[in-house]
Each structure stands twice: as C-alpha cells, then as structure tokens.
Design a protein around this motif. Structure first.
Motif, PDB file in Angstrom:
ATOM      1  N   THR A  31       6.193  18.431 -42.577  1.00  0.00           N
ATOM      2  CA  THR A  31       5.007  17.571 -42.537  1.00  0.00           C
ATOM      3  C   THR A  31       4.620  17.199 -41.115  1.00  0.00           C
ATOM      4  OG1 THR A  31       5.840  16.628 -44.596  1.00  0.00           O
ATOM      5  CG2 THR A  31       3.974  15.513 -43.568  1.00  0.00           C
ATOM      6  N   LEU A  32       5.614  16.977 -40.259  1.00  0.00           N
ATOM      7  CA  LEU A  32       5.365  16.580 -38.874  1.00  0.00           C
ATOM      8  C   LEU A  32       6.217  17.426 -37.942  1.00  0.00           C
ATOM      9  CD1 LEU A  32       5.377  12.664 -39.149  1.00  0.00           C
ATOM     10  CD2 LEU A  32       3.391  14.151 -38.896  1.00  0.00           C
ATOM     11  N   PRO A  33       5.748  17.634 -36.725  1.00  0.00           N
ATOM     12  CA  PRO A  33       6.540  18.412 -35.767  1.00  0.00           C
ATOM     13  C   PRO A  33       7.665  17.576 -35.170  1.00  0.00           C
ATOM     14  CG  PRO A  33       4.519  17.648 -34.739  1.00  0.00           C
ATOM     15  CD  PRO A  33       4.439  17.244 -36.182  1.00  0.00           C
ATOM     16  N   ARG A  48      15.089  12.806 -37.155  1.00  0.00           N
ATOM     17  CA  ARG A  48      14.642  13.666 -36.058  1.00  0.00           C
ATOM     18  C   ARG A  48      15.674  14.743 -35.733  1.00  0.00           C
ATOM     19  NH1 ARG A  48      13.005  10.690 -30.595  1.00  0.00           N
ATOM     20  NH2 ARG A  48      14.552   9.336 -31.535  1.00  0.00           N
ATOM     21  N   ASP A  49      16.959  14.380 -35.773  1.00  0.00           N
ATOM     22  CA  ASP A  49      18.003  15.336 -35.410  1.00  0.00           C
ATOM     23  C   ASP A  49      18.413  16.247 -36.562  1.00  0.00           C
ATOM     24  OD1 ASP A  49      18.178  14.440 -32.808  1.00  0.00           O
ATOM     25  OD2 ASP A  49      19.790  13.019 -33.222  1.00  0.00           O
ATOM     26  N   TYR A  59      13.230   5.679 -30.493  1.00  0.00           N
ATOM     27  CA  TYR A  59      11.889   5.760 -31.072  1.00  0.00           C
ATOM     28  C   TYR A  59      11.254   7.113 -30.797  1.00  0.00           C
ATOM     29  CZ  TYR A  59      12.483   0.699 -31.321  1.00  0.00           C
ATOM     30  OH  TYR A  59      12.953  -0.554 -31.592  1.00  0.00           O
ATOM     31  N   LEU A  60      10.188   7.391 -31.544  1.00  0.00           N
ATOM     32  CA  LEU A  60       9.411   8.606 -31.341  1.00  0.00           C
ATOM     33  C   LEU A  60       8.398   8.391 -30.219  1.00  0.00           C
ATOM     34  CD1 LEU A  60       8.623   9.465 -35.085  1.00  0.00           C
ATOM     35  CD2 LEU A  60      10.403  10.483 -33.655  1.00  0.00           C
ATOM     36  N   ASP A  61       8.153   9.424 -29.458  1.00  0.00           N
ATOM     37  CA  ASP A  61       7.177   9.361 -28.369  1.00  0.00           C
ATOM     38  C   ASP A  61       5.778   9.343 -28.974  1.00  0.00           C
ATOM     39  OD1 ASP A  61       5.524   9.707 -26.182  1.00  0.00           O
ATOM     40  OD2 ASP A  61       6.875  11.108 -25.185  1.00  0.00           O
ATOM     41  N   ILE A  62       5.073   8.236 -28.812  1.00  0.00           N
ATOM     42  CA  ILE A  62       3.766   8.074 -29.450  1.00  0.00           C
ATOM     43  C   ILE A  62       2.754   9.105 -28.950  1.00  0.00           C
ATOM     44  CG2 ILE A  62       2.832   6.412 -27.790  1.00  0.00           C
ATOM     45  CD1 ILE A  62       1.664   4.882 -30.209  1.00  0.00           C
ATOM     46  N   ARG A  63       2.954   9.596 -27.741  1.00  0.00           N
ATOM     47  CA  ARG A  63       2.006  10.553 -27.175  1.00  0.00           C
ATOM     48  C   ARG A  63       2.000  11.873 -27.944  1.00  0.00           C
ATOM     49  NH1 ARG A  63       4.539  10.460 -21.371  1.00  0.00           N
ATOM     50  NH2 ARG A  63       6.343  10.487 -22.776  1.00  0.00           N
ATOM     51  N   LEU A  64       3.066  12.179 -28.662  1.00  0.00           N
ATOM     52  CA  LEU A  64       3.158  13.425 -29.411  1.00  0.00           C
ATOM     53  C   LEU A  64       2.480  13.340 -30.778  1.00  0.00           C
ATOM     54  CD1 LEU A  64       6.894  14.336 -28.660  1.00  0.00           C
ATOM     55  CD2 LEU A  64       4.838  15.058 -27.418  1.00  0.00           C
ATOM     56  N   TYR A  65       2.098  12.128 -31.189  1.00  0.00           N
ATOM     57  CA  TYR A  65       1.592  11.948 -32.554  1.00  0.00           C
ATOM     58  C   TYR A  65       0.243  11.224 -32.620  1.00  0.00           C
ATOM     59  CZ  TYR A  65       6.398  13.183 -33.717  1.00  0.00           C
ATOM     60  OH  TYR A  65       7.600  13.834 -33.812  1.00  0.00           O
ATOM     61  N   GLU A  66      -0.069  10.419 -31.626  1.00  0.00           N
ATOM     62  CA  GLU A  66      -1.221   9.524 -31.727  1.00  0.00           C
ATOM     63  C   GLU A  66      -2.535  10.279 -31.885  1.00  0.00           C
ATOM     64  OE1 GLU A  66      -2.616   5.338 -29.726  1.00  0.00           O
ATOM     65  OE2 GLU A  66      -1.509   6.773 -28.493  1.00  0.00           O
ATOM     66  N   LYS A  67      -2.687  11.396 -31.203  1.00  0.00           N
ATOM     67  CA  LYS A  67      -3.953  12.121 -31.239  1.00  0.00           C
ATOM     68  C   LYS A  67      -4.155  12.856 -32.565  1.00  0.00           C
ATOM     69  CE  LYS A  67      -6.601  15.732 -28.867  1.00  0.00           C
ATOM     70  NZ  LYS A  67      -6.603  16.700 -27.726  1.00  0.00           N
ATOM     71  N   ASP A  68      -3.140  13.587 -33.016  1.00  0.00           N
ATOM     72  CA  ASP A  68      -3.280  14.428 -34.204  1.00  0.00           C
ATOM     73  C   ASP A  68      -2.962  13.712 -35.512  1.00  0.00           C
ATOM     74  OD1 ASP A  68      -3.996  16.592 -32.612  1.00  0.00           O
ATOM     75  OD2 ASP A  68      -1.919  17.234 -32.352  1.00  0.00           O
ATOM     76  N   TYR A  69      -2.231  12.605 -35.422  1.00  0.00           N
ATOM     77  CA  TYR A  69      -1.816  11.900 -36.645  1.00  0.00           C
ATOM     78  C   TYR A  69      -2.094  10.397 -36.501  1.00  0.00           C
ATOM     79  CZ  TYR A  69       0.757  16.300 -36.852  1.00  0.00           C
ATOM     80  OH  TYR A  69       1.103  17.626 -36.840  1.00  0.00           O
TER      81      TYR A  69
END
Length: 922
Positions: A202-204, A195-196, A250-260
C-alpha cells in the motif's frame, strides 16, 4: 564493561532436572498412597499430530530417571501411567487421577497434558518421597494467556539498538523454554516495526529487512511451539511522521506528504500523526497485519501500544489537541477504534486463533481518567484491552497518600483507574488483561527476582475478582525464570489457593521440603519489608536501590546528576550526588530514610531465617541461588539507605562548624567503611549467580565484581586522602564547603534589597543577550514572605522563565511567566504529572515610567514569588538561594549560562551548575 547478556545462553543450556532434592527420603508406604518405588510405566494414548508433546514427555522421563522412578529390571511393569484424551473445562485444563491401579492423566488438548505432567512432577517433589496420595485433581486456567519475554534478548532500542531478528543467535535454548513451560509461561513477545519487518504494498518504504526478519521470526515461532509457547509481536503502530532528519522512531514526512496527503493528520511541533480516517490508511493497517500473519504461520498474536508511549495516530496526543481536519471532528475513541479494527481484522483473516492486545500504556495521562475509562467501553469486538495494573494507584505511606505510576511490584494494586476500566470492559464484553511485573520492577531491576510471592497472591486474587483473563508478566526486565514466575504460573490456575499462607506453603514444599515453614516466614518478612519501598516512580528510576554498591560517595560536592536505572547515558557515566533528584517533592529525605531503614531492617530479619538452612542445600545450586538473591537484595537495600544517609549528613556538614561538623564527618566515615564491606559482599554474590547485576532494559550489568572493586578503591581513597584534609580544615574553624553553600561564592551573586526600598534605589543586574548588544536587566528585593523580581527589556512583553534551586541537591523549580496569557506555570518535567498553573502568583506588566529603569521605552515584568512556594526547609529559608533568570521566546537571554545537558526521563535538561546566587538581606 562486562560481556553482553547473550552469554547467558550457555548458562541456560543446563538441564532443569539434575539431582534429587536434598530432603528426599525413603519411608514405608501408607494406606492412602500409591507407591512409585518400582518406577512409572508411561503409556501414551493421546493424539499429537504436531509432535509438540515430545518435549514434555522427554522432560518427564528425565525427571523419572533423576528421581529413580524409571522401571527397574526387577519390576518390568512399574506403576501404570496412562495419558489419554478426556473432556475438560477449557484449553489447558487437565484431570489427574491417582488410584491403587496407577495414574491417569486426561485433557482435551496437548497443552492440558503438558500442564498435567508439570503438576505431577511438582506433586512428587512435594511428597518428598516416591509416594502419591490417592485422589483426583482437576485444574483449569483463569489467566489463559501468560506472556513473558526473553530476559536477555535484544530490545531494539538505545543504547545498543540490536534487533534479535537481525542476527543468528538462538535466544531460546531448549532448556530455557523447558523451564519457562514448567513455570506456566505460554507466550513470549518480541519487538518489531512495520517499516523493518513487513512488506506492505500500500505504501513505499516498508519491509526493508523482511527477507531477514521473516525467516528468523518463523524459526522462533516453530522453536517455541514445541514447548507450548506462542510468540507475540510487540509494536507501537501506526508510526507517526516527522520533519526531523534521521529520527528512527518516525517516518520521514517528506516521503509521504506530497503523494499521500490523506495520511498527514494532527500536527504537533515536528511530529505529525498518522491519520486513519481514509480508505488508504485503513487498507494499509489491514494489509500490515494480514501480510505478517500470512507470512508467519503459527504466530500467536500481537501487542500494540495504541496510545501513550509515543505519537502514533491522530488521537494518540493530548486530549483536545488534535488539529487534523478529519479526526478532530470525531471522538478520540472512534479514531482509536478505527485503528484497532483494521489491525485486528487483518490478523484474524490470516489467523483466526491469534490474539490482538491493545495496550494504551499511559492513555490516562493524555486523555484523562474519565476519557480512559470511557474508551474501555468502546474497544472493538474481539480486541483485548490491557492496562497497567498499578498505574495511577494511590497508597498511604507515612500518613500521606502517594501515587504509583508506571510499573510496580511492591504496590499490590489494582489502581482505581484499572478497576474502573476492567468493569467498563466487562460490560462491553471485552476481555481484560493486566500488565504486571512478576519478577521485579523499577524498584530494583538489577536482580533476577524479588522473592515476595505473597504480593503476587494478592495481585492475582484481585485480578481474579475482576475477571482478568490474561497477563503480560513483564516489560524488558522482571522476566528471569524464578520463584516469582513459578508463583504466577500456579496462581493462574483454578482451584485458586484458599489463602495466602496456604499458597506459600504449596509453592515452597516441592523445593524446600522440611524447611517450608521457615522459608514461608522469610517470604512473609520480605513482603512486609518490600511494602516499605517509597512509592514514587521517580525514586524507582533514579534511587540507589539498583546498584548502590557501585555508587561513588563524594565527600566534596560535585553537583552531578543521577542516572536512570535502565539507561546507559554517555553524558553521565557515573552516578552523581544530586540525591534530591530521586525524591523531588514527593518525599522528604527524612521520610525516604525512614522507609528505607524499615525496609532494610525487616529484610535482614527474613534473611536471618534463611541463613541457618543454607547448609542443608550445599549440593542444590538452585536453592543456594535463591538464598544468594535474597542476600544480594539485603545488601542493595542497606547500601541504598547508606547513600541517602551519607548525603543527608554531608548537607548538615556543609552548614556546620566545630564539633557538630566533626560528628557528621565521623558518621560519614563509618558509612564509607560499611559500604566497602557491602561492595565486597555483593561481589561474592555475583560469583554465585552470573545473572546478578544484569538489567535487561539497560542490556548490560549495573554491577559486577570489577566495578565493585573500583568502588572499593574509590572509598578507600576518600577515607585515606580526602577525609583527613577536610577534618583538618574543620578543626581550624574553617567552613567545610564555602563555595557550595554560597558563603564564598564562585559564581555571580545578587544581593537582594529590603522590600521597603524604592525600586529606583535598587541596583540593576544585566543579563547576557545573544547579540551582546541589546540590554535586559533585573532587580530583586524581598521581605519576610516574598521575593520580588522586576525584569525589564526593550520592546513588547516577552516570556520570562525563573529557575530557583530551593535545596542544593534537589531539582530546580522552574516558573514560566507568560505575559500574553497572564498565566504563571510551574513546569514539571515528570510526565506522570501535568504542569501546574499557579494563579496565586502575582505578575504585573508595565510600560516605561512604572518603575525607574535605565532605558526608555521598556517593558517591565514584575513578579511576586511567595517564599513558601519554594518549599524551602525552615532551617535554610533565608540562606543563599541558587537562582537563574531567562527571557525571550527561546529564553536565550539569561543571567548565568552553562553548557546544556541532555534531557532525562522525569528530569529536566537543566544543567544543575547553571545558576548564580540570590542573597537575602541580613
């Protein structure tokens, strides 16, 4: 607080070669020797397009200058030393020929030349004079990758959360790297997160600090390459998701769950595994490593904790607990193989020479031993498998088998689990590496090293038998350049020393000269002593062996927890007195004292051998530091024993009166006086070596002179102010600590009835409920063998949790009674051991009318607890028992409530002050 660790940089700028050994002598040359007295004339005829050998040649010439082996005006020629290409067995192998015409060093690569130059320097030092015996030496590595870490580099974890790629500090000064290269280290690792550091399309949300991290990483790679040292990145990827806010792991699931949605896999509580079973996931993993190795040419490799440290992919959870609709229908090893293959292929396509090490740190705790061994046979092609060499090991101490989990130096290993994995990997044609602690480990991590090179001989001998070809030599601690790193470097090469004694003599000779035999005897005693260290990882985490001379000694019980050796925890800034937390049920206090006494006494015997030769090295700072380190360890082991003994005596004092109590008090007084001296002596040791007391994972000092002086003041105040008052109390016939023992309680008390009394005649006790209105009661009675508890509340059956504190300084034993499953579980916070299901404990659930209780329409849980299950010492079997009881799904209804405390590794978050008293009927 002492300054941060990177102040070591100035210390590490000092040249490796600064003076001749104290034992250097001039003597006549013998018939089978080549004289170097006229100097050495270096003739370099080796291709070096990357100019990486310049550092090695500069070092060798400085060595010759210090040793007066440069060409003189009288003898312009000197001894011919030819460095040239030659066929050798493998990378880093070399051939050194010493003959009447001079010296010849041959290798097929630059790193073979570097190793040969270091070997030549050591051979000259071992000779103790400017002569070398005629002959040919050929060496090649059997441990090809030898990974260490900058001991003072930021760890990218709490408490400081510093990242070495974020600042402009050079954590790799030239002389530090030169020293590491001399000691055989050819790789270093540092921590990143995708992430850093890595910009991934592929992912934002990835690569947010890449513009800063990538240039610093490349600078580090280039700097270290000049010394033949590769840089590996360490990570724990892929990162799982969480619905917690601001959780940096961890990654914030709210940023990925809808689109991925295809990435959202195994859901466990607030965390969700990264699902690798889609093309998007595979592309992401491939792109991550491919991009990194393209952006940083020359990067040596990567290490991934693929299972164990924390939740990552769907199968990195407990075996059988996978609810991912895609991964749950596949074997865990297949899911893991997908992750590893993608990461590996991305790296290799960008840099074919790089290495990928898969390190399933605690896989056996999640997948079980058999699943772990099976997985070792399914590692993808060209991926390297690395396991902890000692984890899950068994060793007998004091007639009982003890379990070694996590990292160990005192326990040789390998564990049977490691051995089985190594054999399985070899059958799969998978290279096997070992995760070790070369310098020091959790036993005592506040010193630069523990001088027990004989243990390393035994470890590396067994690694060689198993075909192990690489070693990660440290975690955050255990990597200071030292005797132990040198030993590991020497043991990584063939020909392997024929036996331990021969190896120790080879190792000592270049530095100790005529005192080699004495030093080897001392090292042998140190090894014998260190083998007595109580093998239990929680003892290593919490025991006073790391920094005992700064521990306060509490004459009055304070009931404060202990602190993990590597953690800075604001909640508990000072070590407490709950000494049983480092023993739990693995060792009795008597057993721990016996082993620690043996360790301390035997260590002192070794130290007594070194003390007389100290005067011979008054001008040799390196050797003085070696002796100083051994002295500091002797102090730490002595202090650790004294602290355990002090609290053993205090517990005896608590249950004594009269002359017996006064005798305990006198012994405690003598211990405090001795500990004042230990603190003073350790402060003197710190003045000799500024690295003493530093723990790399703590990123700070566990002890230093100012802190040691504060402890001295505390002990003097205890002796002068507290002890006389307690002595007077005892002389008056009073109980020493009446509240502590429950004789004059300062908290709720429940007097148990005899078991032959009807329940209706037993007084109920109300619990505190969150709403303050609904009522929950318990009653208790006992006989000689068991305690019986009846908990009643309105409505349906609810879980009941009972906490007993069988011994005053020990952790609680917590039992969860689940009326829905009928199971009784002994909860164990120690993650190295699973919770125990105790089917023999009797639990009954009854509705209203089963026993006569105050409210109608109630549920009653009746629990029968054998007193033997509590493992109380015979002397206090029926003494007042600390106890608490909770009910409900979140256990918010309880008898005694105190403020919660933060959870600690291998220790529960239970507040040790959260209890009342159960009294047994007289």
């Amino acid at each position: 607080m002492k300054e941060p660790a990177w102040t070591f940089i100035d210390e590490l700028q000092k040249p490796l070669h600064s003076q001749k050994p104290a034992f250097w002598e001039d003597r006549p040359v013998q018939d089978n020797e080549l004289s170097l007295s006229g100097g050495i004339s270096v003739h370099m005829d080796f291709p070096d397009p990357g100019d990486v050998l310049q550092t090695a040649l500069t070092d060798f010439k400085r060595f010759c200058l210090i040793m007066n082996l440069t060409e003189s005006e009288q003898n312009q020629a000197g001894v011919m030393f030819e460095i040239r290409p030659g066929e050798t067995a493998c990378f880093e192998a070399f051939r050194l020929v010493v003959g009447p015409a001079g010296l010849v060093l041959e290798a097929a690569d630059t790193e073979g030349i570097r190793r040969g130059l270091v070997y030549l320097e050591d051979s000259i030092l071992a000779a103790g004079a400017p002569f070398l015996s005629f002959g040919t030496t050929e060496m090649k590595p059997h441990i090809r990758t030898r990974l260490s870490r900058c001991f003072f580099g930021p760890i990218k974890r709490p408490p400081m959360n510093r990242d070495e790629l974020e600042d402009k500090v050079n954590y790799y000064p030239d002389e530090y790297l030169n020293r590491l290269a001399h000691e055989g280290v050819n790789a270093l690792w540092l921590t990143i997160t995708f992430r850093d550091t890595i910009p991934i399309t592929t992912l934002p949300g990835f690569g947010r600090r890449a513009d800063i991290h990538i240039p610093k990483l490349q600078e580090t790679v280039d700097r270290c390459a000049r010394y033949g040292i590769r840089i590996f990145v360490f990570f724990i990827e892929p990162t799982a998701f969480t619905n917690e806010r601001d959780n940096p792991r961890y990654l914030d699931i709210r940023l990925y769950e809808k689109d991925y949605p295809e990435l959202i896999g195994n859901r466990q509580g607030q965390q969700t595994g990264f699902c690798p079973s889609s093309e998007l996931a595979r592309n992401f993993l491939y792109e991550a490593t491919h991009t990194l190795f393209q952006l940083v040419p020359g990067l040596g490799g990567m290490i991934d904790i693929s299972v164990g440290e924390r939740f990552t992919h769907c199968s990195s959870w407990w075996n059988g607990q996978n609810n991912c609709p895609r991964c749950s229908v596949r074997e865990p090893s297949q899911v893991l193989a997908d992750v590893l293959t993608c990461l590996h292929n991305g790296m290799k396509d960008a840099n074919p020479k790089a290495e990928f090490i898969s390190w399933p740190y605690s896989q056996y705790l999640l997948w079980g031993d058999e699943g772990t061994v099976d997985a070792a046979g399914h590692v993808p092609e060209n991926v390297i498998l690395q396991h902890n060499f000692e984890s899950a090991g068994r060793i007998e101490q004091l007639g009982r088998m003890r379990r070694a989990d996590d990292y160990w130096l005192s326990y040789t290993g390998p564990s049977d689990l490691y051995r089985r994995c190594a054999i399985q990997a070899r059958q799969n044609h998978t290279r096997m590496y070992a995760k070790l602690q070369v310098g020091c480990s959790h036993e005592v991590a506040s010193v630069t090293h523990v001088p027990v090179p004989g243990i390393l001989y035994d470890k590396y001998s067994r690694m060689r038998e198993l075909g192990v070809s690489g070693a990660m030599q440290s975690w955050y601690f255990g990597n200071y350049p030292s005797l132990m790193t040198r030993a590991a470097g020497r043991l990584s090469f063939e020909p392997f020393p024929p036996d331990r004694q021969a190896f120790l003599q080879q190792l000592a000779k270049p530095e100790w000269g005529p005192h080699t035999e004495t030093v080897v005897k001392a090292w042998t005693l140190f090894q014998e002593a260190y083998a007595q260290y109580p093998v239990y990882h929680v003892f290593g985490y919490y025991a006073p062996m790391h920094d005992g001379p700064v521990w306060p000694l509490y004459l009055q019980p304070v009931n404060k927890p202990l602190i993990a050796n590597w953690k800075f925890m604001p909640e508990f800034p000072v070590h407490g007195d709950r000494i049983g937390e480092c023993l739990q049920d693995a060792f009795t206090l008597d057993e721990a004292l016996l082993l620690c006494a043996r360790m301390s006494r035997t260590w002192q015997k070794g130290l007594q051998l070194l003390t007389p030769i100290e005067a011979s090295f008054q001008n040799d700072q390196e050797r003085l530091r070696d002796i100083n380190t051994a002295r500091a360890l002797g102090i730490l082991f002595s202090s650790g024993y004294h602290i355990l003994r002090f609290y053993q005596l205090r517990e005896r004092l608590a249950d004594s009166t009269g002359p017996e109590a006064l005798a305990c008090l006198e012994q405690m007084s003598r211990i405090a006086i001795h500990e004042i001296e230990n603190s003073k002596k350790l402060a003197d040791c710190c003045l000799v070596d500024p690295a003493l007391g530093f723990n790399s994972e703590h990123e700070g000092y566990r002890f230093y002179p100012e802190k040691l002086k504060n402890r001295i003041a505390q002990l003097k105040n205890m002796l002068e102010q507290d002890l006389p008052g307690l002595k007077q109390r005892i002389q008056k016939g009073m109980i020493p600590f009446p509240a502590w023992t429950g004789q004059e309680p300062d908290r709720p008390v429940y007097q148990m009835s005899s078991a032959d009394i009807n329940w209706s005649a037993i007084q109920p006790e109300a619990l505190n409920t969150p709403d303050g209105q609904s009522q929950t009661f318990f009653r208790a009675c006992h006989d000689e063998l068991q305690i019986m508890l009846a908990i009643s509340y309105s409505g349906e059956a609810k879980p009941v949790k009972v906490r007993f504190f069988p011994q005053r300084l020990w952790p609680e034993r917590t039992y969860l009674f689940d009326p829905m499953t009928g199971k009784t579980t002994l909860e164990i916070r120690d993650r190295e051991r699973p919770a125990q299901i105790l089917s023999e404990l009797e639990t009954e659930i009854s509705q209203t009318g089963a026993v006569d209780l105050p409210q109608p329409k109630e549920t009653t849980v009746l629990i029968r607890m054998p007193i033997d299950e509590l493992q109380r010492p015979a002397s206090c079997r029926y003494s007042p028992l600390r106890f608490n009881l909770m009910a409900g799904e979140k256990h918010q209804t309880c008898w005694v409530r105190r403020e919660p405390i933060a959870p600690r590794l291998a220790q529960s978050p239970v507040n040790p002050d959260e209890y009342g008293w159960l009294y047994f009927k007289d």
